[in-house]
Design a protein around this motif. Structure first.
Motif, PDB file in Angstrom:
ATOM      1  N   PHE A 185     -10.550 -39.135 -31.562  1.00  0.00           N
ATOM      2  CA  PHE A 185     -11.934 -39.426 -31.192  1.00  0.00           C
ATOM      3  C   PHE A 185     -11.926 -40.446 -30.059  1.00  0.00           C
ATOM      4  O   PHE A 185     -11.495 -41.575 -30.239  1.00  0.00           O
ATOM      5  CB  PHE A 185     -12.681 -39.980 -32.404  1.00  0.00           C
ATOM      6  N   GLN A 186     -12.370 -40.030 -28.870  1.00  0.00           N
ATOM      7  CA  GLN A 186     -12.386 -40.913 -27.705  1.00  0.00           C
ATOM      8  C   GLN A 186     -13.819 -41.036 -27.187  1.00  0.00           C
ATOM      9  O   GLN A 186     -14.586 -40.071 -27.200  1.00  0.00           O
ATOM     10  CB  GLN A 186     -11.485 -40.356 -26.595  1.00  0.00           C
ATOM     11  N   THR A 187     -14.155 -42.220 -26.708  1.00  0.00           N
ATOM     12  CA  THR A 187     -15.519 -42.451 -26.240  1.00  0.00           C
ATOM     13  C   THR A 187     -15.539 -43.079 -24.854  1.00  0.00           C
ATOM     14  O   THR A 187     -14.576 -43.701 -24.419  1.00  0.00           O
ATOM     15  CB  THR A 187     -16.272 -43.385 -27.209  1.00  0.00           C
ATOM     16  N   ASP A 188     -16.686 -42.878 -24.184  1.00  0.00           N
ATOM     17  CA  ASP A 188     -16.958 -43.464 -22.870  1.00  0.00           C
ATOM     18  C   ASP A 188     -15.877 -43.149 -21.840  1.00  0.00           C
ATOM     19  O   ASP A 188     -15.526 -44.001 -21.003  1.00  0.00           O
ATOM     20  CB  ASP A 188     -17.163 -44.982 -23.003  1.00  0.00           C
ATOM     21  N   LEU A 189     -15.344 -41.929 -21.886  1.00  0.00           N
ATOM     22  CA  LEU A 189     -14.411 -41.483 -20.857  1.00  0.00           C
ATOM     23  C   LEU A 189     -15.199 -41.114 -19.598  1.00  0.00           C
ATOM     24  O   LEU A 189     -16.392 -40.817 -19.661  1.00  0.00           O
ATOM     25  CB  LEU A 189     -13.636 -40.265 -21.352  1.00  0.00           C
ATOM     26  N   PRO A 190     -14.551 -41.126 -18.428  1.00  0.00           N
ATOM     27  CA  PRO A 190     -15.248 -40.711 -17.199  1.00  0.00           C
ATOM     28  C   PRO A 190     -15.812 -39.303 -17.340  1.00  0.00           C
ATOM     29  O   PRO A 190     -15.157 -38.413 -17.898  1.00  0.00           O
ATOM     30  CB  PRO A 190     -14.135 -40.753 -16.142  1.00  0.00           C
ATOM     31  N   ILE A 191     -17.028 -39.105 -16.863  1.00  0.00           N
ATOM     32  CA  ILE A 191     -17.701 -37.814 -16.989  1.00  0.00           C
ATOM     33  C   ILE A 191     -17.445 -36.969 -15.751  1.00  0.00           C
ATOM     34  O   ILE A 191     -17.742 -37.382 -14.632  1.00  0.00           O
ATOM     35  CB  ILE A 191     -19.213 -38.010 -17.190  1.00  0.00           C
ATOM     36  N   ASN A 192     -16.881 -35.775 -15.955  1.00  0.00           N
ATOM     37  CA  ASN A 192     -16.643 -34.814 -14.874  1.00  0.00           C
ATOM     38  C   ASN A 192     -17.692 -33.709 -14.980  1.00  0.00           C
ATOM     39  O   ASN A 192     -17.658 -32.914 -15.914  1.00  0.00           O
ATOM     40  CB  ASN A 192     -15.237 -34.224 -14.996  1.00  0.00           C
TER      41      ASN A 192
END
Length: 212
Positions: A185-192
């Motif tokens: 579960f990963q959060t606030d990754l760069p949005i592509n």
């Protein structure tokens, strides 16, 4: 595939805020929902298992879900459901075809923000954590419908520290058990932005079925 999507969105954003006398369960679900709302983006790797002992069925699949507001991309076993907030593409790798639909803006339209703000009063919840639970950070909650439904109950395991759902199981009246387990579960990754649209030029020969 759409059922898988709805369940995964459900277990991540946890929109079922149940009518219940178990205030501890309701408070924990509120905390999970509030925590999830705070993320700009989510990436979740999961396993999906369908089990029916009587029918001797035990199937397992792996998938990945990306979420950014009302945009999402679900990949499971050669299929993908992609939404940019307005259009939904459903791609089936085996037949190399993609179906295109317009996102329905009616009350029952499936979007993460609606799931986050729609409080479902059709379930009762209660804490059922086993006292022998080896991990004190985990809490198990049972949801049961107030009226007769195809789903007779659901069991959710929540990490109380992280305010995240880790395992979600649904039991239906036909003896099927559907279990979703969050592996990563990963959060606030760069949005592509490209993750939330379908570029047919990347799929030579793809059959486009436009249902808009």
């Amino acid at each position: 595939m759409r059922k898988t999507l709805s369940v995964i969105l459900f277990l991540l954003v946890l929109s079922v805020m149940a009518q219940t006398k178990d205030q501890k369960a309701a408070s924990l679900l509120d905390e999970v929902s509030a925590k999830t709302k705070s993320y700009k983006s989510i990436k979740a790797d999961f396993t999906y298992t369908m089990e029916n002992k009587q029918a001797k069925i035990n199937e397992e699949k792996k998938g990945t879900l990306l979420l950014a507001g009302d945009k999402y991309r679900l990949n499971v076993s050669g299929q993908a459901v992609i939404c940019d907030g307005k259009t939904i593409w459903t791609f089936i790798e085996e037949s190399n075809e993609v179906q295109i639909n317009t996102l329905d803006n009616k009350d029952d339209a499936l979007t993460p923000s609606k799931l986050l703000t729609s409080y479902n009063a059709n379930y009762k919840s209660k804490i059922i954590t086993d006292k022998a639970q080896s991990n004190p950070n985990l809490e198990t909650i049972e949801l049961t419908p107030n009226t007769t439904k195809s789903i007779i109950k659901a069991i959710i395991t929540v990490d109380k520290t992280k305010k995240q759902v880790t395992v979600f199981s649904m039991y239906d009246k036909n003896g099927n058990i559907f279990t979703y387990k969050i592996l990563k579960f990963q959060t606030d990754l760069p949005i592509n932005p490209n993750d939330y649209s379908f570029d047919k030029s990347k799929f030579p020969g793809v059959e486009v079925i436009d249902m808009r």
